[in-house]
Design a protein around this motif. Structure first.
Motif, PDB file in Angstrom:
ATOM      1  N   ARG A  53     -13.276  10.809   1.484  1.00 54.22           N
ATOM      2  CA  ARG A  53     -13.560  12.226   1.667  1.00 54.22           C
ATOM      3  C   ARG A  53     -13.209  12.599   3.105  1.00 54.22           C
ATOM      4  O   ARG A  53     -13.561  11.854   4.043  1.00 54.22           O
ATOM      5  CB  ARG A  53     -15.033  12.555   1.387  1.00 54.22           C
ATOM      6  N   PRO A  54     -12.503  13.697   3.311  1.00 50.60           N
ATOM      7  CA  PRO A  54     -12.118  14.072   4.680  1.00 50.60           C
ATOM      8  C   PRO A  54     -13.348  14.223   5.577  1.00 50.60           C
ATOM      9  O   PRO A  54     -14.354  14.829   5.193  1.00 50.60           O
ATOM     10  CB  PRO A  54     -11.381  15.401   4.499  1.00 50.60           C
ATOM     11  N   PHE A  55     -13.225  13.667   6.784  1.00 53.78           N
ATOM     12  CA  PHE A  55     -14.338  13.611   7.738  1.00 53.78           C
ATOM     13  C   PHE A  55     -13.905  14.327   9.015  1.00 53.78           C
ATOM     14  O   PHE A  55     -12.805  14.108   9.526  1.00 53.78           O
ATOM     15  CB  PHE A  55     -14.687  12.144   8.034  1.00 53.78           C
ATOM     16  N   ARG A  56     -14.809  15.199   9.500  1.00 50.42           N
ATOM     17  CA  ARG A  56     -14.531  15.950  10.727  1.00 50.42           C
ATOM     18  C   ARG A  56     -15.696  15.820  11.698  1.00 50.42           C
ATOM     19  O   ARG A  56     -16.853  15.695  11.271  1.00 50.42           O
ATOM     20  CB  ARG A  56     -14.266  17.428  10.419  1.00 50.42           C
ATOM     21  N   VAL A  57     -15.357  15.873  12.992  1.00 50.47           N
ATOM     22  CA  VAL A  57     -16.378  15.833  14.043  1.00 50.47           C
ATOM     23  C   VAL A  57     -16.083  16.940  15.041  1.00 50.47           C
ATOM     24  O   VAL A  57     -14.925  17.369  15.203  1.00 50.47           O
ATOM     25  CB  VAL A  57     -16.423  14.466  14.759  1.00 50.47           C
ATOM     26  N   LEU A  58     -17.138  17.376  15.736  1.00 54.33           N
ATOM     27  CA  LEU A  58     -17.038  18.338  16.831  1.00 54.33           C
ATOM     28  C   LEU A  58     -17.847  17.787  17.990  1.00 54.33           C
ATOM     29  O   LEU A  58     -19.053  17.549  17.856  1.00 54.33           O
ATOM     30  CB  LEU A  58     -17.568  19.707  16.410  1.00 54.33           C
ATOM     31  N   VAL A  59     -17.169  17.557  19.112  1.00 46.77           N
ATOM     32  CA  VAL A  59     -17.819  17.010  20.311  1.00 46.77           C
ATOM     33  C   VAL A  59     -17.682  18.044  21.416  1.00 46.77           C
ATOM     34  O   VAL A  59     -16.561  18.398  21.816  1.00 46.77           O
ATOM     35  CB  VAL A  59     -17.192  15.674  20.733  1.00 46.77           C
ATOM     36  N   ASN A  60     -18.812  18.559  21.897  1.00 46.09           N
ATOM     37  CA  ASN A  60     -18.763  19.567  22.959  1.00 46.09           C
ATOM     38  C   ASN A  60     -19.933  19.391  23.895  1.00 46.09           C
ATOM     39  O   ASN A  60     -20.869  18.606  23.639  1.00 46.09           O
ATOM     40  CB  ASN A  60     -18.738  20.979  22.373  1.00 46.09           C
ATOM     41  N   ALA A  61     -19.864  20.131  25.012  1.00 50.10           N
ATOM     42  CA  ALA A  61     -20.916  20.106  26.022  1.00 50.10           C
ATOM     43  C   ALA A  61     -20.901  21.424  26.761  1.00 50.10           C
ATOM     44  O   ALA A  61     -19.871  22.106  26.841  1.00 50.10           O
ATOM     45  CB  ALA A  61     -20.719  18.943  26.981  1.00 50.10           C
TER      46      ALA A  61
END
Length: 356
Positions: A95-103
């Motif tokens: 299953r397509p996997f996405r991440v968001l990394v922010n600060a």
């Protein structure tokens, strides 16, 4: 007109403060790298302490209407977040996997770019174990191993080997968990390694496992000497030293238990002679001759076998003051004087007499 240096210092400080967020943004990591280790857990890393200036937060979701969830287990390097760890229950393959990394840094939002990922292509299996070499024929060897990866049918392997006379490694790709070595030289000493990766039927990845622990086969005098030396030290460290320690401890315990006896041996007591004479006074009633074992005939020989008459000797008074003893008494003497015998010429008792 020159500007005084006192006005330049505050100006430079203000300029650095305004450019700080832009410099931090310029130094942010290039992307997020995720790897699944043996299908047990997954890590997503986006930097290190040297490349990060602030703590980032990771949010992830699966496509097809999956909710957005924040990372629950951050990985830190000296109190700076550098990655996220996912448990096995949080991993969904195919299953397509996405991440968001922010600060957030001041009034700006920093974001680390990431792409859509397929987790089945990010699996890194664990290294093979239990490498074993079997002699099939006089010149043929067979190498077998086992893999800790739960789906062994999804693996392909690589075997590399070389002998002590080779300068480089020879590597072969193997589909199963058996490798046949067709021709060997008994004068050589071979070293074998195996590693694994997911095959094309279960994913598209180039993530190989680490190389396994090596296995050896053949004849090598130097290796034999090293092996014998290792065996020698093994027996010393694992057998001889523990046994000697146990024996020493046992001796110390015995000495501790029998300390009184040891003290008697080191400092002997003065013997008491009274016990040696108990038989003299109790059994023989103080008879030394009987206690000493002197024969009776010897004891009888020391006894006197004669008797002597009692002789009374008295001194007579002088003639001038002679008074018969019986004149001053109302009773006659019980013993009558007997005329003395003629004294010898040299007798010292000329004026005395003897009465019996």
């Amino acid at each position: 007109m020159a500007v005084p240096c006192t006005f330049l210092a505050p100006l430079l400080l203000l300029l650095l403060c305004r450019l700080g967020p832009h410099l931090a943004a310029a130094r942010r990591p290039a992307g997020v790298e995720c790897v699944i280790f043996n299908e047990e857990y997954m890590t997503c890393i986006w930097g290190s302490k040297e490349t990060l200036t602030t703590n980032y937060s990771l949010y992830y979701w699966y496509e097809n209407r999956s909710p957005v969830v924040e990372c629950m287990h951050y990985l830190q390097d000296q109190d700076v977040r550098v990655g996220c760890r996912f448990n096995q229950s949080e991993i969904i393959q195919f299953r397509p996997f996405r991440v968001l990394v922010n600060a957030s840094l001041g009034d700006r939002t920093l974001e680390i770019p990431s792409e859509r990922m397929e987790l089945q292509d990010l699996v890194k299996p664990e290294a093979p174990v239990n490498l074993t070499i079997h002699n099939i024929t006089s010149n043929q060897l067979q190498l077998t191993w086992t893999s800790p990866y739960p789906r062994a049918q999804c693996l392909e392997h690589a075997v590399k080997y070389k002998s002590n006379k080779d300068t480089g490694w020879t590597e072969h790709l193997v589909k199963g968990d058996v490798f046949s070595f067709p021709s060997v030289d008994y004068e050589k000493y071979y070293t074998f390694y195996v590693r694994s990766k997911i095959n094309s039927y279960c994913g598209k990845t180039q993530l190989w496992s680490e190389w396994s622990v090596p296995v050896f086969w053949g004849s090598n005098s130097s290796s034999k000497g090293a092996a014998e030396e290792q065996l020698h030290w093994f027996w010393i460290h694992t057998v001889l030293i523990p046994i000697a320690s146990c024996l020493l401890l046992l001796v110390l315990v015995i000495l501790l238990v029998r300390m009184e006896r040891v003290w008697v041996i080191l400092m002997p007591q003065i013997p008491n002679p009274s016990k040696n004479f108990d038989e003299l006074f109790i059994t023989h009633n103080g008879n030394f001759q009987e206690w000493a074992g002197v024969p009776k005939d010897v004891v009888e020989s020391f006894k006197p076998n004669y008797s002597e008459s009692i002789c009374y000797v008295s001194e007579l008074p002088s003639k001038d003051s002679y008074e018969p003893l019986w004149e001053s008494s109302n009773h006659s003497p019980s013993v009558m004087p007997v005329p003395p015998a003629a004294p010898s010429e040299h007798s010292p008792y000329k004026n005395s007499y003897m009465g019996v």
